[in-house]
Design an enzyme around this catalytic site. Structure first.
Site, PDB file in Angstrom:
ATOM      1  N   LYS A  24       0.842  -1.198   0.000  1.00 34.89           N
ATOM      2  CA  LYS A  24       0.000   0.000   0.000  1.00 34.89           C
ATOM      3  C   LYS A  24       0.873   1.241   0.000  1.00 34.89           C
ATOM      4  CE  LYS A  24      -3.777   2.376   2.165  1.00 34.89           C
ATOM      5  NZ  LYS A  24      -4.054   3.116   3.348  1.00 34.89           N
ATOM      6  N   HIS A  48      -2.328   8.303   0.931  1.00 30.10           N
ATOM      7  CA  HIS A  48      -2.515   8.312   2.387  1.00 30.10           C
ATOM      8  C   HIS A  48      -3.164   9.599   2.884  1.00 30.10           C
ATOM      9  CE1 HIS A  48      -0.334   4.590   2.733  1.00 30.10           C
ATOM     10  NE2 HIS A  48       0.701   5.105   2.108  1.00 30.10           N
ATOM     11  N   ARG A  51      -4.031  14.618   0.050  1.00 32.59           N
ATOM     12  CA  ARG A  51      -4.680  15.791  -0.533  1.00 32.59           C
ATOM     13  C   ARG A  51      -4.938  16.861   0.520  1.00 32.59           C
ATOM     14  NH1 ARG A  51      -5.673  15.755  -6.192  1.00 32.59           N
ATOM     15  NH2 ARG A  51      -6.528  17.777  -5.715  1.00 32.59           N
TER      16      ARG A  51
END
Length: 147
Positions: A24, A48, A51
């Protein structure tokens, strides 16, 4: 491990388990290709929640680049994505770009804070309806019909 998780750790993990290893946080074509070379079963494109910081690319943009990288080496590894999914159209875009699955974060918490379990169910139902509408408008009856 001391927080230093690198390719040596990935190699070790894959060597000691028969379980599929999904990496991930893959955000570049180069890391996606390295994931394949090191034997990962799947990659999970995620920024993660990045943004929340100015200038961090969205997961859909990252997904597009990662898929190009994987295609350049002929890899068929499964790709998952999370981050920035707010509407059924976001799910449609991710699936159309090649994601096998799309995971949700914030919308689930919004539903939970709104009305607990019932709120989460409502959020999921809204996303499902939006996805069905977006697929219908795109001429797809099923996610399996998407390119």
């Amino acid at each position: 491990c001391g927080g230093d998780i690198g390719w040596v750790f990935v190699d070790w993990l894959i060597s000691v388990t028969k379980l599929p290893v999904v990496l991930k946080g893959i955000s570049t074509p180069e890391d996606a290709i390295l994931s394949v070379k090191h034997g990962a079963s799947a990659v999970w494109v995620s920024n993660h929640g990045g943004r929340l910081l100015d200038g961090v690319p969205g997961s859909l943009d990252l997904l597009c680049d990662v898929m190009k990288g994987l295609h350049s080496v002929g890899s068929k590894i499964e790709v998952y994505m999370d981050g920035g999914v707010r509407y059924g159209t976001d799910v449609l875009k991710a699936l159309a770009l090649g994601a096998r699955a799309v995971f949700l974060g914030q919308p689930i918490f919004w539903g939970l804070s709104y009305k607990g379990e019932e709120g989460v169910t409502l959020v999921l139902e809204l996303l499902r309806r939006e996805l069905i509408l977006a697929m219908t408008l795109s001429g797809c009856k099923s996610v399996h019909e998407m390119p």
